[in-house]
Design a protein around this motif. Structure first.
Motif, PDB file in Angstrom:
ATOM      1  N   ILE A 174      31.291  50.677  33.659  1.00 35.48           N
ATOM      2  CA  ILE A 174      30.642  50.021  32.522  1.00 35.48           C
ATOM      3  C   ILE A 174      31.400  48.774  32.096  1.00 35.48           C
ATOM      4  O   ILE A 174      30.813  47.709  31.858  1.00 35.48           O
ATOM      5  CB  ILE A 174      30.523  51.010  31.350  1.00 35.48           C
ATOM      6  N   ASN A 175      32.709  48.868  32.019  1.00 33.42           N
ATOM      7  CA  ASN A 175      33.484  47.745  31.492  1.00 33.42           C
ATOM      8  C   ASN A 175      33.756  46.666  32.528  1.00 33.42           C
ATOM      9  O   ASN A 175      33.964  45.502  32.157  1.00 33.42           O
ATOM     10  CB  ASN A 175      34.766  48.266  30.854  1.00 33.42           C
ATOM     11  N   THR A 176      33.746  47.010  33.805  1.00 29.41           N
ATOM     12  CA  THR A 176      33.800  45.970  34.834  1.00 29.41           C
ATOM     13  C   THR A 176      32.552  45.108  34.750  1.00 29.41           C
ATOM     14  O   THR A 176      32.621  43.869  34.783  1.00 29.41           O
ATOM     15  CB  THR A 176      33.945  46.589  36.229  1.00 29.41           C
ATOM     16  N   TYR A 177      31.389  45.759  34.612  1.00 30.92           N
ATOM     17  CA  TYR A 177      30.148  44.980  34.464  1.00 30.92           C
ATOM     18  C   TYR A 177      30.186  44.125  33.199  1.00 30.92           C
ATOM     19  O   TYR A 177      29.908  42.914  33.239  1.00 30.92           O
ATOM     20  CB  TYR A 177      28.919  45.887  34.430  1.00 30.92           C
ATOM     21  N   LYS A 178      30.486  44.726  32.063  1.00 38.22           N
ATOM     22  CA  LYS A 178      30.437  43.987  30.800  1.00 38.22           C
ATOM     23  C   LYS A 178      31.389  42.793  30.813  1.00 38.22           C
ATOM     24  O   LYS A 178      31.053  41.708  30.324  1.00 38.22           O
ATOM     25  CB  LYS A 178      30.779  44.925  29.639  1.00 38.22           C
ATOM     26  N   THR A 179      32.582  42.992  31.390  1.00 34.24           N
ATOM     27  CA  THR A 179      33.566  41.914  31.426  1.00 34.24           C
ATOM     28  C   THR A 179      33.126  40.798  32.361  1.00 34.24           C
ATOM     29  O   THR A 179      33.225  39.610  32.016  1.00 34.24           O
ATOM     30  CB  THR A 179      34.936  42.462  31.851  1.00 34.24           C
ATOM     31  N   LEU A 180      32.637  41.161  33.542  1.00 34.50           N
ATOM     32  CA  LEU A 180      32.160  40.142  34.481  1.00 34.50           C
ATOM     33  C   LEU A 180      30.994  39.350  33.904  1.00 34.50           C
ATOM     34  O   LEU A 180      30.947  38.119  34.006  1.00 34.50           O
ATOM     35  CB  LEU A 180      31.740  40.793  35.796  1.00 34.50           C
ATOM     36  N   ALA A 181      30.041  40.051  33.295  1.00 34.43           N
ATOM     37  CA  ALA A 181      28.868  39.377  32.749  1.00 34.43           C
ATOM     38  C   ALA A 181      29.249  38.440  31.604  1.00 34.43           C
ATOM     39  O   ALA A 181      28.709  37.330  31.487  1.00 34.43           O
ATOM     40  CB  ALA A 181      27.851  40.410  32.286  1.00 34.43           C
ATOM     41  N   LYS A 182      30.190  38.868  30.773  1.00 33.07           N
ATOM     42  CA  LYS A 182      30.604  38.051  29.636  1.00 33.07           C
ATOM     43  C   LYS A 182      31.402  36.828  30.070  1.00 33.07           C
ATOM     44  O   LYS A 182      31.178  35.710  29.572  1.00 33.07           O
ATOM     45  CB  LYS A 182      31.438  38.899  28.678  1.00 33.07           C
ATOM     46  N   ASN A 183      32.328  37.020  31.002  1.00 38.97           N
ATOM     47  CA  ASN A 183      33.255  35.948  31.366  1.00 38.97           C
ATOM     48  C   ASN A 183      32.716  34.997  32.428  1.00 38.97           C
ATOM     49  O   ASN A 183      33.295  33.922  32.637  1.00 38.97           O
ATOM     50  CB  ASN A 183      34.567  36.537  31.876  1.00 38.97           C
ATOM     51  N   ASN A 184      31.625  35.379  33.099  1.00 36.79           N
ATOM     52  CA  ASN A 184      31.107  34.580  34.217  1.00 36.79           C
ATOM     53  C   ASN A 184      29.593  34.425  34.099  1.00 36.79           C
ATOM     54  O   ASN A 184      28.836  34.910  34.948  1.00 36.79           O
ATOM     55  CB  ASN A 184      31.483  35.245  35.541  1.00 36.79           C
ATOM     56  N   PRO A 185      29.117  33.764  33.036  1.00 35.85           N
ATOM     57  CA  PRO A 185      27.675  33.719  32.760  1.00 35.85           C
ATOM     58  C   PRO A 185      26.842  33.028  33.829  1.00 35.85           C
ATOM     59  O   PRO A 185      25.632  33.269  33.913  1.00 35.85           O
ATOM     60  CB  PRO A 185      27.602  32.971  31.427  1.00 35.85           C
ATOM     61  N   LYS A 186      27.446  32.194  34.649  1.00 38.36           N
ATOM     62  CA  LYS A 186      26.692  31.483  35.690  1.00 38.36           C
ATOM     63  C   LYS A 186      26.698  32.215  37.035  1.00 38.36           C
ATOM     64  O   LYS A 186      26.060  31.763  37.980  1.00 38.36           O
ATOM     65  CB  LYS A 186      27.263  30.071  35.860  1.00 38.36           C
ATOM     66  N   THR A 187      27.404  33.316  37.121  1.00 43.03           N
ATOM     67  CA  THR A 187      27.514  34.077  38.365  1.00 43.03           C
ATOM     68  C   THR A 187      26.501  35.215  38.370  1.00 43.03           C
ATOM     69  O   THR A 187      26.322  35.883  37.355  1.00 43.03           O
ATOM     70  CB  THR A 187      28.935  34.644  38.506  1.00 43.03           C
ATOM     71  N   PRO A 188      25.819  35.453  39.506  1.00 44.56           N
ATOM     72  CA  PRO A 188      24.900  36.605  39.577  1.00 44.56           C
ATOM     73  C   PRO A 188      25.685  37.922  39.496  1.00 44.56           C
ATOM     74  O   PRO A 188      26.430  38.254  40.408  1.00 44.56           O
ATOM     75  CB  PRO A 188      24.238  36.447  40.953  1.00 44.56           C
ATOM     76  N   VAL A 189      25.514  38.630  38.389  1.00 40.52           N
ATOM     77  CA  VAL A 189      26.177  39.908  38.192  1.00 40.52           C
ATOM     78  C   VAL A 189      25.100  40.960  37.941  1.00 40.52           C
ATOM     79  O   VAL A 189      24.354  40.865  36.962  1.00 40.52           O
ATOM     80  CB  VAL A 189      27.172  39.878  37.017  1.00 40.52           C
ATOM     81  N   TYR A 190      25.024  41.958  38.821  1.00 45.33           N
ATOM     82  CA  TYR A 190      24.025  43.018  38.737  1.00 45.33           C
ATOM     83  C   TYR A 190      24.710  44.321  38.332  1.00 45.33           C
ATOM     84  O   TYR A 190      25.907  44.517  38.559  1.00 45.33           O
ATOM     85  CB  TYR A 190      23.321  43.207  40.085  1.00 45.33           C
ATOM     86  N   PHE A 191      23.897  45.219  37.761  1.00 45.94           N
ATOM     87  CA  PHE A 191      24.440  46.479  37.250  1.00 45.94           C
ATOM     88  C   PHE A 191      23.458  47.595  37.565  1.00 45.94           C
ATOM     89  O   PHE A 191      22.258  47.475  37.288  1.00 45.94           O
ATOM     90  CB  PHE A 191      24.635  46.359  35.739  1.00 45.94           C
ATOM     91  N   VAL A 201      27.957  39.834  42.396  1.00 47.74           N
ATOM     92  CA  VAL A 201      28.539  41.166  42.210  1.00 47.74           C
ATOM     93  C   VAL A 201      27.460  42.169  41.825  1.00 47.74           C
ATOM     94  O   VAL A 201      26.592  41.884  40.994  1.00 47.74           O
ATOM     95  CB  VAL A 201      29.624  41.156  41.116  1.00 47.74           C
ATOM     96  N   LEU A 202      27.523  43.336  42.444  1.00 54.14           N
ATOM     97  CA  LEU A 202      26.716  44.491  42.053  1.00 54.14           C
ATOM     98  C   LEU A 202      27.674  45.599  41.628  1.00 54.14           C
ATOM     99  O   LEU A 202      28.368  46.179  42.465  1.00 54.14           O
ATOM    100  CB  LEU A 202      25.837  44.968  43.211  1.00 54.14           C
ATOM    101  N   VAL A 203      27.737  45.881  40.330  1.00 57.68           N
ATOM    102  CA  VAL A 203      28.584  46.957  39.816  1.00 57.68           C
ATOM    103  C   VAL A 203      27.735  48.219  39.726  1.00 57.68           C
ATOM    104  O   VAL A 203      26.641  48.198  39.156  1.00 57.68           O
ATOM    105  CB  VAL A 203      29.165  46.615  38.435  1.00 57.68           C
ATOM    106  N   ALA A 224      39.258  50.563  36.488  1.00 55.76           N
ATOM    107  CA  ALA A 224      39.517  49.267  35.865  1.00 55.76           C
ATOM    108  C   ALA A 224      40.833  49.274  35.100  1.00 55.76           C
ATOM    109  O   ALA A 224      41.535  48.274  35.043  1.00 55.76           O
ATOM    110  CB  ALA A 224      38.368  48.895  34.919  1.00 55.76           C
ATOM    111  N   ASP A 225      41.137  50.401  34.485  1.00 56.26           N
ATOM    112  CA  ASP A 225      42.328  50.549  33.663  1.00 56.26           C
ATOM    113  C   ASP A 225      42.719  52.020  33.760  1.00 56.26           C
ATOM    114  O   ASP A 225      42.091  52.878  33.149  1.00 56.26           O
ATOM    115  CB  ASP A 225      41.991  50.155  32.221  1.00 56.26           C
ATOM    116  N   LEU A 226      43.741  52.319  34.561  1.00 60.36           N
ATOM    117  CA  LEU A 226      44.059  53.707  34.878  1.00 60.36           C
ATOM    118  C   LEU A 226      44.339  54.540  33.634  1.00 60.36           C
ATOM    119  O   LEU A 226      44.039  55.731  33.597  1.00 60.36           O
ATOM    120  CB  LEU A 226      45.250  53.771  35.830  1.00 60.36           C
ATOM    121  N   TRP A 227      44.899  53.928  32.599  1.00 60.16           N
ATOM    122  CA  TRP A 227      45.191  54.667  31.369  1.00 60.16           C
ATOM    123  C   TRP A 227      43.901  55.074  30.672  1.00 60.16           C
ATOM    124  O   TRP A 227      43.876  56.037  29.919  1.00 60.16           O
ATOM    125  CB  TRP A 227      46.042  53.807  30.439  1.00 60.16           C
ATOM    126  N   ARG A 228      42.813  54.360  30.963  1.00 64.49           N
ATOM    127  CA  ARG A 228      41.548  54.644  30.288  1.00 64.49           C
ATOM    128  C   ARG A 228      40.529  55.297  31.225  1.00 64.49           C
ATOM    129  O   ARG A 228      39.530  55.849  30.768  1.00 64.49           O
ATOM    130  CB  ARG A 228      40.974  53.332  29.727  1.00 64.49           C
TER     131      ARG A 228
END
Length: 626
Positions: A307-324, A291-293, A189-193
């Motif tokens: 972890i952060n791809t899931y958290k960001t998707l879930a937070k920013n797209n509350p109406k989209t099915p996001v699985y983890f 999405v299934l992360v 998600a973020d190569l530096w991290r």
């Protein structure tokens, strides 16, 4: 690093070769040849560049099929219309269920045109045909496939692990209406991290091992040529890297400035504009695709990304099915094998098949073919320590409440804060010329051994530069669910320092052995690492603006150790260790404020570090307890 895909590619090539021998046949190799026809295309992008793409189409033309696409920087080999991959899709189940499988060399890699960029910066606005990124390349590829591959049902799914996990995330940014399902797995998600640095500490052995093999070409000319692994000539990476010396010697002695991507890392040790442009998380808005992360609790490469791809998707797209889904896996461990142990630690049975059959396949089948998903929860997580799958509606679970776990005088650890007014502390001398090894066997340090994530830490008992704090024997189970933060109060005699915090599960002396333990290992008293992270102290205020320490001044240093779901069972203890070197997992800090990538061998100095344990200057971990 991202070497899971290099390993996978090697297995694919090996299986292709072995399939010609009577001693080995890839399980699905003949089935694929009998039931699929392979085609190769150079698909044009909007700026005129062409991306090499292999397409495997079912020979049965009586029904329509969805696409399953994997975009990769690791090659779609084997090349040639008559040379078939020995496996298709995320698992064998997809091969037999019937999909149109698409594999694409991304821009600038292997047989695709263009110049390769590390984690292509994604654009929010595309004004002209030359404003291209991985999102536009995915859009153009999907559009071409829908128009040119017959018998498709108009639906596309994308999946990928590690770097292809990043390309799966960027596929979401295409926002193509036909892209209905995507599974970024261990995505960068973020190569530096993720792979490059952890809180500013450079992951040395993984990156040094990776880039020579990864670098197959540095121009815009398509090629099947592969990179050349760098042979350090010994299994003892600790000895090799100590003799190598400072980081600038990677080029002075070995690479000679011949690897562009390595030089980019050396030139950008801070979290500057170069890396910020490559943080894909900032673009994950207005996503309509399901999405299934997927990730692994013991992923040494891309835990942060999952972890952060899931958290960001879930937070920013509350109406989209996001699985983890998070299991007890190493990097990519869910995609192959049983997933029943890591090193000496037993997970109570296979975990990989459950994920592949009951989560991943059901997800794609539902969104691409309209089948029922059954009872697949939004969050499916494996609870280590008790070896159980747990389901939640969100992650972290709302039931988890924040508590502080305090480092106390005398090596104690407690949820009760220090009460004494005495300004207590523990201290150690940190010597970068005698760094703490990250695993017990130095003959296992030429690469990043994945087992370090759960490894027994008793081998450090005699190190004077490792501080240990532990609770009393637990009289009840303690389950931590969510991220962990280290909050240290320290002072140092130098002007910079690294701090590594590890949280361990200490088994009782009566713990039984299991069938996975190594020779001379006893589970009684085992100190299993549960989570660990380094912090380069000069980034304590901001990752893009390093600042020196003032010697002798008590200074807070806070950083995230990332998420866990782990139960410390009744009869066990919780231990926390603090140290300042972790070699050669991370590079050495000279303990003077400088650009470490340009430091000289003479710059490395001993320093005395104090960790405070008082009421006035408390050090503690912030955890979420169920």
């Amino acid at each position: 690093m991202k070497k899971y895909l290099l390993l996978s590619l090697g297995l694919i090539i090996a299986a292709t070769s072995f399939a010609q021998r009577p001693t080995f046949v890839a399980p699905d190799a003949q089935y694929i040849k009998d039931n699929y026809q392979k085609f190769e295309y150079n698909i044009p992008m909007r700026d005129g560049k062409k991306l090499f793409t292999s397409v495997y189409v079912p020979k049965d033309k009586t029904k329509k099929y969805p696409f399953m696409m994997d975009r990769t920087c690791y090659s779609v080999a084997p090349y040639g219309a008559d040379a078939y991959r020995p496996s298709l899709g995320p698992s064998s189940t997809y091969t037999h269920d019937g999909y149109i499988f698409v594999y694409q060399d991304v821009r600038g890699r292997f047989m695709s045109e263009g110049i390769y960029e590390e984690m292509t910066p994604e654009l929010e606005v595309h004004k002209t045909k030359n404003d291209v990124d991985e999102g536009t390349d995915t859009y153009d590829t999907i559009d071409w496939l829908l128009k040119n591959i017959s018998n498709n049902n108009g639906k596309v799914g994308v999946w990928g692990i590690s770097y292809p996990g990043f390309y799966t995330t960027t596929a979401l940014l295409s926002r193509h209406p036909a892209l209905v399902a995507a599974s970024p797995q261990a995505p960068i998600a973020d190569l530096w991290r993720d792979d490059g640095w952890h809180n500013g500490a450079f992951f040395l052995v993984a990156n040094f091992d990776f880039y020579p093999s990864f670098t197959n070409r540095q121009d815009d000319k398509p090629s099947q040529r592969r990179g050349n692994p760098f042979d350090i000539g010994t299994k003892d990476g600790y000895d090799f890297f100590m003799k190598m010396g400072s980081m600038k010697n990677t080029n002075d002695k070995y690479y000679k400035d011949t690897i562009r991507l390595w030089n980019e890392m050396m030139d950008h040790p801070n979290y500057d504009a170069h890396w910020k442009a490559r943080n894909v998380l900032t673009h994950l808005h207005d996503i309509k695709t399901a999405v299934l992360v997927t990730g692994g609790w013991y992923d040494a490469e891309d835990l942060y990304g999952a972890i952060n791809t899931y958290k960001t998707l879930a937070k920013n797209n509350p109406k989209t099915p996001v699985y983890f889904a998070m299991g007890p896996w190493v990097h990519g461990g869910w995609a192959r094998g049983p997933g029943d142990h890591l090193g000496d630690v037993d997970f109570g049975g296979p975990t990989g098949p459950f994920y592949r059959d009951s989560i991943e396949f059901k997800f794609f089948s539902h969104y691409l073919k309209g089948t029922t998903m059954g009872k697949v929860a939004k969050v499916n997580t494996f609870q280590t320590g008790v070896n159980k799958w747990k389901t939640y509606n969100t992650w972290p679970p709302v039931q988890a409440k924040e508590k502080r776990l305090y480092l106390l005088p005398g090596g104690k650890l407690s949820f009760t804060a220090p009460k004494s007014s005495t300004n207590s502390f523990d201290q150690y001398v940190s010597d970068p010329n005698n760094p703490v090894p990250f695993v017990v066997d130095r003959d296992q340090t030429s690469g990043m051994q994945r087992e370090y994530m759960t490894a027994d830490q008793r081998f450090l008992a005699d190190r004077k530069d490792v501080l240990s704090y532990q609770t009393d024997v637990l009289d009840h189970d303690v389950t931590i669910a969510g991220n962990i933060w280290a909050n240290l109060k320290v002072s140092i005699t130098g002007t910079d320092a690294d701090f590594i915090v590890k949280i361990l599960d200490v088994y009782p002396d009566t713990a039984s052995n299991n069938k996975w333990i190594g020779s001379n290992v006893k589970m009684g008293g085992y100190q299993q690492m549960v989570r660990s992270e380094p912090m380069r102290g000069k980034y304590r205020q901001a990752f893009d603006k390093p600042v020196p320490f003032i010697p002798g001044t008590v200074t807070p240093v806070n950083w995230e150790l990332q998420d866990v779901l782990h139960t410390f069972k009744k009869g066990h203890r919780i231990m926390v260790q603090v140290q300042s070197t972790w070699f050669p997992l991370i590079d050495r800090n000279p303990q003077v404020f400088t650009d470490i990538m340009k430091a000289n061998d003479a710059d490395f100095k001993k320093a005395t570090h104090k960790v405070y344990t008082s009421k006035l200057h408390p050090s503690y971990l912030t955890v979420k307890v169920m």
